[in-house]
Design an enzyme around this catalytic site. Structure first.
Site: not given
Length: 297
Positions: A13, A228-230
Site C-alpha cells: 500500500t 508500519s509505514k504509516s
C-alpha cells in the site's frame, strides 16, 4: 522443486516507504516464486487516496529494484481496476449475496462494530454495500500456521465491499485481482492471516479459486508492535541492501552460513534461491486484535 504454474505477488500500500517488514515479505514471496520456477508480480494497492503518501508508490518500486526485486510482469495499480470491482459488486447484488446499508460506525458501537443487521433504512444518497455472511465457520490450511478457522459472522459480520464514500474495500479488490492475475500462492505477513476467511467467503461467492497461503511471522518494533509505514517505520531505501537482505534471511530462520562469501545483491539472490527452505520458519503468536474489524460506512 519446479512448478511452472506458480504465480506469487507482493502488494504494498503506498502509505509510506518500504520498511524492513515489507522487505521480509517481498523477499520471501520472491524466493518462493523462484523456488517453484514461477512468476513474481507486484501490485500497488492504491485503493484509499486519503491514506496515500504522494510519490510513495514510485519510491517503493525504486527500493524493490535497488534490492534486486523486479516484477516479472508489468506492475498493476488497483486505482486502474475500478471497473472490475464494480462488476464483482453488481454480480453479488444480483445474486442476493450483497446488500445496501446505511449503518454508521456510531450506530454499530453497541455490537463492537460487528454488523449483523441494518439498524436504519437505506439512505439513497449515502450507503455502503456489504456481503451477506452466514454463521458457519470458514476454515483454511495455511502452510505455516496449519488449520485456521473463524466464524466470520461473529467476528466481522456483514463486511463492507464498497464504502459510502465510493472507495472499494481491500477484501474485495484483493480477491478480484488475485483471480484476474492468476495468483496461485500468497506469501504475506501474519497480520493478514485473519483476512483470509473473508477473502475465502468472497472467492466462494464469486466462483473464484482459493490461492494457497503462507503467512510469515511479523517483524516487531522494540515495543512489540508490527512495523508500519504509516507509523514511521525506518525507510530501507538508503540502507545497505546486502546487510538488510542478510537480516531478512535471519528473520526468516534461514542459516546465515548459506550466504557466506556473497558480496553483492545478485550473489545473495543466487545463494538464497539455492538454499531457501520455508519449512525452517517457525510460527509466532498470531495478533488476535486483527480478527475484529470495525467496518462501517
Amino acid at each position: 522443486m519446479s512448478d511452472a504454474a506458480y504465480r506469487g505477488r507482493f502488494a504494498p500500500t503506498p502509505s509510506g516507504p518500504l520498511h524492513f517488514g515489507s522487505l521480509v515479505a517481498a523477499w520471501a514471496s520472491w524466493l518462493e516464486a523462484r523456488r517453484h520456477s514461477g512468476a513474481w508480480l507486484v501490485r500497488i494497492e492504491d485503493l484509499d487516496p486519503p491514506r496515500e503518501v504522494p510519490g510513495a508508490a514510485e519510491a517503493q518500486l525504486r527500493t524493490l529494484a535497488r534490492y534486486g526485486l523486479l516484477a516479472d510482469e508489468p506492475v498493476v495499480r488497483q486505482s486502474t481496476r475500478h471497473g472490475a470491482y464494480r462488476a464483482a459488486v453488481e454480480a453479488l447484488l444480483d445474486a442476493g449475496l450483497a446488500f445496501h446499508c446505511s449503518c454508521s460506525r456510531r450506530q454499530l458501537a453497541a455490537s463492537a462494530g460487528i454488523h449483523r443487521r441494518c439498524l436504519v433504512p437505506v439512505d439513497p444518497n449515502r450507503f455502503a454495500i456489504r456481503l451477506r455472511v452466514a454463521d458457519a465457520e470458514v476454515c483454511f490450511d495455511d502452510r505455516l500456521y496449519g488449520r485456521c478457522c473463524e466464524a466470520v459472522g461473529r467476528d466481522c459480520g456483514d463486511f463492507v465491499l464498497l464504502r459510502a464514500d465510493g472507495l472499494y474495500a481491500y477484501q474485495l479488490a484483493v480477491v478480484v485481482d488475485d483471480a484476474w492475475q492468476g495468483i496461485t500462492d500468497v506469501v504475506r505477513g501474519a497480520d493478514l492471516l485473519w483476512s483470509t476467511p473473508r477473502q475465502r467467503l468472497l472467492q466462494r461467492a464469486l466462483g473464484l479459486p482459493h490461492p494457497t497461503t503462507l503467512h510469515l511471522p511479523l517483524v516487531l518494533d522494540p515495543q512489540g508492535r508490527k512495523l508500519s509505514k504509516s507509523d514511521g517505520a525506518a525507510d530501507i531505501e538508503r540502507e545497505d541492501p546486502c546487510s538488510v537482505l542478510r537480516a531478512a534471511w535471519a528473520h526468516l530462520a534461514q542459516p546465515a552460513d548459506r550466504l557466506s562469501g556473497c558480496r553483492s545483491v545478485s550473489e545473495l539472490h543466487v545463494a538464497a534461491q539455492q538454499h531457501w527452505d520455508c519449512t525452517r520458519i517457525q510460527p509466532a503468536a498470531l495478533p488476535e486484535a486483527t480478527r475484529n474489524v470495525i467496518d462501517a460506512v
